[in-house]
Write an enzyme that holds these catalytic residues in place. Sequence first.
Site, short mmCIF file in Angstrom:
data_model
loop_
_atom_site.label_atom_id
_atom_site.label_comp_id
_atom_site.label_asym_id
_atom_site.label_seq_id
_atom_site.Cartn_x
_atom_site.Cartn_y
_atom_site.Cartn_z
N SER A 56 3.95 2.30 8.47
CA SER A 56 3.75 1.32 7.41
C SER A 56 5.07 1.10 6.69
O SER A 56 5.74 2.06 6.33
CB SER A 56 2.72 1.83 6.41
OG SER A 56 1.44 1.53 6.88
N HIS A 90 0.82 -1.22 0.00
CA HIS A 90 0.00 0.00 0.00
C HIS A 90 0.85 1.27 0.00
O HIS A 90 0.35 2.34 -0.30
CB HIS A 90 -1.08 -0.02 1.10
CG HIS A 90 -0.62 0.33 2.48
ND1 HIS A 90 -0.36 -0.61 3.46
CD2 HIS A 90 -0.41 1.53 3.07
CE1 HIS A 90 -0.01 0.00 4.58
NE2 HIS A 90 -0.03 1.30 4.37
N ASP A 133 1.25 -7.67 2.47
CA ASP A 133 1.33 -6.24 2.13
C ASP A 133 2.79 -5.79 1.94
O ASP A 133 3.34 -5.08 2.78
CB ASP A 133 0.65 -5.45 3.26
CG ASP A 133 0.34 -4.02 2.84
OD1 ASP A 133 0.87 -3.56 1.83
OD2 ASP A 133 -0.43 -3.35 3.56
N1 ARG Z 1 -4.98 0.71 7.71
C1 ARG Z 1 -3.70 0.79 7.06
C2 ARG Z 1 -3.18 2.21 7.09
O1 ARG Z 1 -3.67 3.01 7.81
C3 ARG Z 1 -3.74 0.22 5.69
C4 ARG Z 1 -4.45 1.07 4.69
C5 ARG Z 1 -4.39 0.53 3.29
N2 ARG Z 1 -5.30 -0.56 3.09
C6 ARG Z 1 -6.64 -0.43 2.85
N3 ARG Z 1 -7.38 -1.50 2.74
N4 ARG Z 1 -7.24 0.73 2.69
O2 ARG Z 1 -2.58 2.81 6.26
N1 GLU Z 2 -1.35 1.57 7.53
C1 GLU Z 2 -0.74 2.62 8.30
C2 GLU Z 2 0.28 3.43 7.51
O1 GLU Z 2 0.12 3.63 6.33
C3 GLU Z 2 -0.14 2.03 9.49
C4 GLU Z 2 -1.23 1.64 10.35
C5 GLU Z 2 -1.27 2.44 11.60
O2 GLU Z 2 -1.81 3.56 11.59
O3 GLU Z 2 -0.71 1.91 12.56
O4 GLU Z 2 1.23 3.95 8.03
#
Ligand code: ARG
Ligand code: GLU
Length: 728
Positions: free
Chosen positions: A645, A83, A219
Site C-alpha cells: 500500500s 489508509h 486513496d
Molecule cells: N484492502 C486494503 C488493504 O488491505 C485496504 C484496506 C483499507 N480500506 C478499508 N476499506 N478497510 O489494506
Molecule cells: N491495502 C493493502 C495494504 O495496506 C494492500 C492490498 C494488498 O494486500 O495487496 O498494504
Amino acid sequence: MKLIRLFVFLFALPLFAQQGGMWIPSLLEGMNETEMQNLGMKMSAEDIYSVNQSSLKDAVPHFNGGCTSEVISPKGLVLTNHHCGYGQIQSHSSVENDYLADGFWAKSMSHELANPGMSVTFIVEITDVTEKVLKETENASSEEERQKIIEKNKQAVVENSPKEKWETNRVSTFYDGNQFMLFRVETFKDIRLVGAPPSSVGKFGSDTDNWTWPRHTGDFSLFRIYADENNRPAEYSEDNVPYTPKHYLPISLDGVAEDDFTLVFGFPGSTDEYLPSVAIEQLTETINPARIGLREVALKEQDVFMRKDKKIKIQYASKYSSIANYYKKWIGENQGMKKTDVVGKKKEQEKEFMKRVKAEGLQNEYGSILSDFDKAYAEFRDYDLAYNYFSESFLRNVELLRNGFQLYQLEQVLENRGKQSFKDRKENLLKRFKSSYKDYSAKVDEKVFEKVIEVYANKMPQQFVSSDLKQKNKAELTQEIYTNSALTSYKSLKKLMKGNPKKVIKKLNKDEGYAFIKKQAERFYEDVLPAYQNKRLEIDALQKEYMKAILTLSPKDARIFPNANGTLRVTYGQVKGYSPKDAVYYEPVTHLEGVIEKYVADDYEFDAPQTLIDLYEAKDYGNYADDGKMPVNFIGTNHTTGGNSGSPVIDAHGNLVGLNFDRVWEGTMSDFYYDPVISRNIMVDARYILFIIDKYANATHLINEMKLVHPKAGDNAVKKKRLIKNSQ
Ligand code: ARG
Ligand code: GLU
C-alpha cells in the site's frame, strides 16, 4: 501426438509459473532486466537500484514500518495512501477540525503538522551475507542449536558491517533461511502531514468496495520529510528543514493504456508461495473457514448496532473496517484458490518435483520430504485450528476478552519480572484502556461475546475445550460476565486496578470476566501453544529443506523469487483487465463517471464532496483528463501484497503513473499462488491525485513543487504521423 507431448513436457519444466514475483532490487540484472525490457521498460537495472549513483530506490522509503511511500519533489514531499496516513490524519482531528471528514491541506510549510513517533526508512545498500550467517551451522546437533548460531552470526554481521553514524544495519532472511541479506538503512523521524483529501474521496466506497474492482477511491495522502541542516535524520525540531532527496519521482501526465509496462516498488509484508499442496488444502478447507466463520458472527452483531445507532457507528467504524478487511480477503482468497485449482496445480508440481529428485539421484536428501509434510501437517491441524480460534476470539474480535487477556499478561509480568515491571505495564495498559474504552459499547460487545463464545466452544477442536465451558449455557455465561465484571467500563476497571500489585491481582482474580479469561488462557498455554510451536518449528525446518530442493533442482534461470518479508522489492507487469467469471470482462481503467454512478448523498461509504460533483459537471479537469474523461483507478498484473500500500507505480521511463492501494478480490490468493489470469493490483491514477490536489483543493503550491512530464509526447507524435500517413 509426440510433438504435443514434448511441448507439454517442456512447458511443465519450470516448477513455478512464468509471471508474478517480488524481486530483490539489487539482483535484477540478467533475467528480470530482460523480462522488464521485453514488457516495454526503457530503463536498465542500474536505474532502478544502484549504490554508486542515485536511482529509483532512493525515492522509495518504507512508511512508518507498514506501508510504502515515495518522494515526489526536491523538497522531500512524500506520497502514500490515505489508509496509510489514516492514524496521523485522525490524531490531528477534532470535532471542530475533522480532517478525516473534511480533508486537510497545509497552506504553507509552516502549517504542516508534526507526528511524533512516526518515521520513514530509506534503503541505502543491500548486500548478500548468506555465507557469514550460515557459518558453523553445518555441525549443529539440533534445529534449535542451528537457529541459535544463526542468530549469533546475524548479530555479528549487524555489528561489524560498516555504516555511517546515523544509519542502521539489519539482516533479513530469504528463501526460508537459505539466503540472508544485509540492509543498510537511514531512518527519518520528523515527518509532517501536508495534505489529505476528505474520506469521501480517500476512502470512497469503504468496506463495500474494499478488495473489489471496479473501484473509484482517491486513496492518497501527502507528508514531508524534514532533516537537520546537514540533510541528515533528526528528531522533530522547529529548526529542521525540508529533506533534499537523492532522487524524486517525476509524475507523468500521460497516464497508462492497456498493456503498458508498470513497475511497482515497495515493501510487501509476507507471502508463502512455496507451500506444499497439503498446506494449501488445510488453509482453504480448515483455517480460512474457521477465521471467516468467527469474524462473520462478530461483524454481524456489530453491524446490527451500527445501523441503528449513530454514536455506535462512529465508535465502531474503524474496528469494523479492520475486522472486515481480512474477513473479506480470506473469502476472496478461498474463491481464487478454487477457481485456479491451486491444490491441483501444486500436486502436479509435486509430481514433477519427485521425478526430478529421482532423476538427480537425490532420494536420500529429498525423497521423503512431501510425505513428511503430509504427516507434519496432519499432526499440526488441530493445534493450528485451536491457535486460530483462540487468537481470533481472545486477542482480536471480542473487546472484553482482548482487554482481559492483556490483564492476564500483566499478572504474568508480576510473576516473571517483578513489581516495577508490573507497575510500568499497568500504567501503560491504563493509558491504552482509557483511549480504547472511549469507543467501547458494552451492549455491542456483550452480543459479540455471546456469539463468538458459542462458535469457540462448538467449533474449537473439542479436546481443547474445558468441560464446564462445553456444558455452560452461553447466554447465561454472557449475562453473568457482563452484569458482574469490571471489564465492561473504563471507570470500573480503573477502580479495580487501584492499589498495590498484590491487591490488584487479588481483585482481578475475583472478577468473573477475568476469571473466565484466565481459565481459557491457561488451557491454551498448557494444551495448545507448546505443541503448536514445536510443530511449527518442525514444519519450518521442512519448508527450508523443500525450498533448498526447489532452488537446487530448478534450472538456473527459473523464476524462483523469495517470499515477501517486509524488505524492498520490485514487481512488474502490465495494465490489464480480467474476467472474474463467465461472460464478465472488467476493463482496466475507471473514471469519475463511476464515482457519480455510485454516489449516494450522505451515505457513509458512497457520499462524495459537492466540489467534486461540480468539477465533474463542469468537466473542469485542468491538464489531467484523458480524452475528456477523468481517470480514477486502474489495475495491472503486478504481484503485490499487504505492505505494498502506497507503493509507487512507475512507467517504462521511471516516472510515477499511479499509487498502489489494493488487489482484486478473486486474485488475493496471490499470497500463495500468483495467477496471471485473475491476480490484479489496484492503483490510483497519478492524474486523479494531481486533479484532487490542484482542482479540488486548490493546493497549487504543492503542484508547483513537483516535476510533471509528458513521456509519451514522442509516442503520440509518432502515432499521429502514422495515422496521417495511413489516411493519406
Ligand atoms: N484492502 C486494503 C488493504 O488491505 C485496504 C484496506 C483499507 N480500506 C478499508 N476499506 N478497510 O489494506
Ligand atoms: N491495502 C493493502 C495494504 O495496506 C494492500 C492490498 C494488498 O494486500 O495487496 O498494504
